[in-house]
Scaffold this motif. Structure first.
Motif, PDB file in Angstrom:
ATOM      1  N   UNK A  25       0.858  -1.194   0.000  1.00  0.00           N
ATOM      2  CA  UNK A  25       0.000   0.000   0.000  1.00  0.00           C
ATOM      3  C   UNK A  25       0.889   1.238   0.000  1.00  0.00           C
ATOM      4  N   UNK A  26       1.041   1.902  -1.137  1.00  0.00           N
ATOM      5  CA  UNK A  26       1.914   3.085  -1.218  1.00  0.00           C
ATOM      6  C   UNK A  26       1.398   4.221  -0.333  1.00  0.00           C
ATOM      7  N   UNK A  40      16.686  -3.236  -9.753  1.00  0.00           N
ATOM      8  CA  UNK A  40      16.387  -2.855 -11.130  1.00  0.00           C
ATOM      9  C   UNK A  40      15.022  -3.405 -11.562  1.00  0.00           C
ATOM     10  N   UNK A  41      14.702  -4.599 -11.086  1.00  0.00           N
ATOM     11  CA  UNK A  41      13.393  -5.171 -11.401  1.00  0.00           C
ATOM     12  C   UNK A  41      12.275  -4.303 -10.836  1.00  0.00           C
ATOM     13  N   UNK A  42      12.473  -3.759  -9.656  1.00  0.00           N
ATOM     14  CA  UNK A  42      11.485  -2.874  -9.061  1.00  0.00           C
ATOM     15  C   UNK A  42      11.304  -1.621  -9.921  1.00  0.00           C
ATOM     16  N   UNK A  61      11.196  -0.209   4.308  1.00  0.00           N
ATOM     17  CA  UNK A  61      11.097  -1.093   3.154  1.00  0.00           C
ATOM     18  C   UNK A  61      11.607  -0.386   1.896  1.00  0.00           C
ATOM     19  N   UNK A  62      12.325  -1.131   1.077  1.00  0.00           N
ATOM     20  CA  UNK A  62      12.826  -0.573  -0.178  1.00  0.00           C
ATOM     21  C   UNK A  62      11.760  -0.753  -1.252  1.00  0.00           C
ATOM     22  N   UNK A  63      10.752   0.096  -1.160  1.00  0.00           N
ATOM     23  CA  UNK A  63       9.736   0.128  -2.217  1.00  0.00           C
ATOM     24  C   UNK A  63       9.270   1.565  -2.407  1.00  0.00           C
TER      25      UNK A  63
END
Length: 363
Positions: free
Chosen positions: A135-136, A182-184, A319-321
């Motif tokens: 959830x951003x 990189x995929x993210x 979290x790395x998002x």
């Protein structure tokens, strides 16, 4: 050791890095063909899922000879682009399966080019919705795109980003770690990336990359590069060149050599991980710098990854998002804007002085 003021952003002129969203070779828009009635049919199957959990499975039937080409296409601002292909088998049946993990809603269609004895066939498009797995947080307006005198920086999404990793001080684990970051980025932008191996290049030293390399992510140390002192990492779009969007002829500054240099001097402060309950991680720093590499500026909202300093954790930690503003910014920078074309005019942008753009911006 004094804790750093966080990341530096490697600016424009000469730097260097990543992302193969499962989009395959992009192809220009074919001539439009109107849908026609007949034996031809297609079933798009499931059209909504959470990124990374499943892919598309499209089945259909097409009149004409066995072995007829079938294309799966996605809609960008400049038209339809092929992302997958198949051929008809017995009785004209075909199946197209693959992954589409690009966050957001996308128009997708099946198209069959004209073949011997058969007219071109285009099936009605469907909307595919790919959800973000978390959830951003924050506002979708919380982002800022890099620009010079009002001209935005932009990677050409019709080019696959061929990138290399310099594992350096982080060692071999840095390769898979970097690929995950990189995929993210791929999932947020729709860009295609291809990992092409390791390298000894370090973007921050401003030297050319080896042939066939668009981007480098290096794991270095401030003992080798003074520009890394008090920075966990630096990143930026590298060299720039005037170009135009095919969709609207708008001038942009094309990103030519994106890159990121990480500083392993702070390994004691930043865990080599993507998630941690108590502190920011190297993964979080890395995706921040990749945001810079592909045209995102710092933004004041401290919830966003592109904020230049400390940010508050979520309920479950760090979290790395990307958050809501980051995702909106990467979407604006992403593939949906369409391909670029050369800037051929003798206008004011043909002689733009890119040397005035700073190499670095300290956080």
């Amino acid at each position: 050791m004094t804790q750093p003021t966080h990341r530096k952003r490697f600016g424009s002129i000469v730097l260097v890095a990543v992302l193969a969203l499962v989009l395959t070779t992009l192809v220009g828009s074919p001539a439009e063909a109107k849908p026609r009635k007949g034996k031809d049919k297609v079933s798009y199957g499931t059209t909504s899922w959470v990124a990374g959990t499943q892919g598309y499975s499209i089945k259909g039937k097409l009149s004409g000879r066995k072995g007829r080409k079938v294309q799966l296409q996605i809609k960008w601002a400049d038209g339809w682009h092929t992302i997958d292909k198949a051929k008809t088998k017995k009785k004209g049946k075909f199946t197209i399966t693959g992954n589409l993990d690009w966050y957001g809603a996308h128009k997708v269609r099946v198209f069959a080019p004209r073949s011997k004895g058969s007219r071109a066939k285009v099936f009605k498009a469907k909307s595919f919705k790919i959800a973000v797995p978390w959830t951003p947080r924050g506002s979708k307006s919380s982002y800022l795109r890099m620009n010079y005198k009002g001209v935005n920086f932009q990677w050409d999404p019709c080019k696959t980003i061929k990138y290399r990793v310099n594992p350096g001080y982080a060692g071999e684990p840095a390769i898979a770690f970097t690929q995950q970051a990189v995929e993210l980025l791929e999932r947020a932008t729709g860009f295609r990336t291809k990992y092409v191996g390791t390298t000894t290049s370090v973007p921050i030293d401003r030297k050319p990359f080896q042939k066939g390399t668009d981007m480098v992510i290096a794991w270095s140390n401030q003992t080798d590069y003074a520009d890394l002192v008090q920075a966990v990492g630096v990143g930026g779009p590298g060299s720039l060149k005037p170009a135009r969007r095919k969709s609207n002829n708008k001038v942009v500054l094309e990103i030519k050599r994106p890159g990121v240099t990480m500083n392993m001097a702070y390994a004691g402060l930043y865990p080599f991980a993507f998630d941690d309950p108590a502190t920011e991680t190297y993964g979080l720093v890395l995706i921040h710098e990749l945001g810079h590499a592909f045209g995102l500026e710092h933004f004041a909202d401290n919830i966003q990854v592109m904020h230049p300093g400390d940010r508050p954790p979520s309920e479950t930690g760090y979290h790395a998002w990307y958050e809501a503003g980051d995702l909106a910014g990467l979407k604006a920078q992403g593939a949906q804007g369409g391909c670029l074309k050369p800037y051929r005019n003798r206008g004011r942008y043909s002689a733009i002085d890119l040397t005035n753009i700073p190499d670095f911006m300290r956080e």
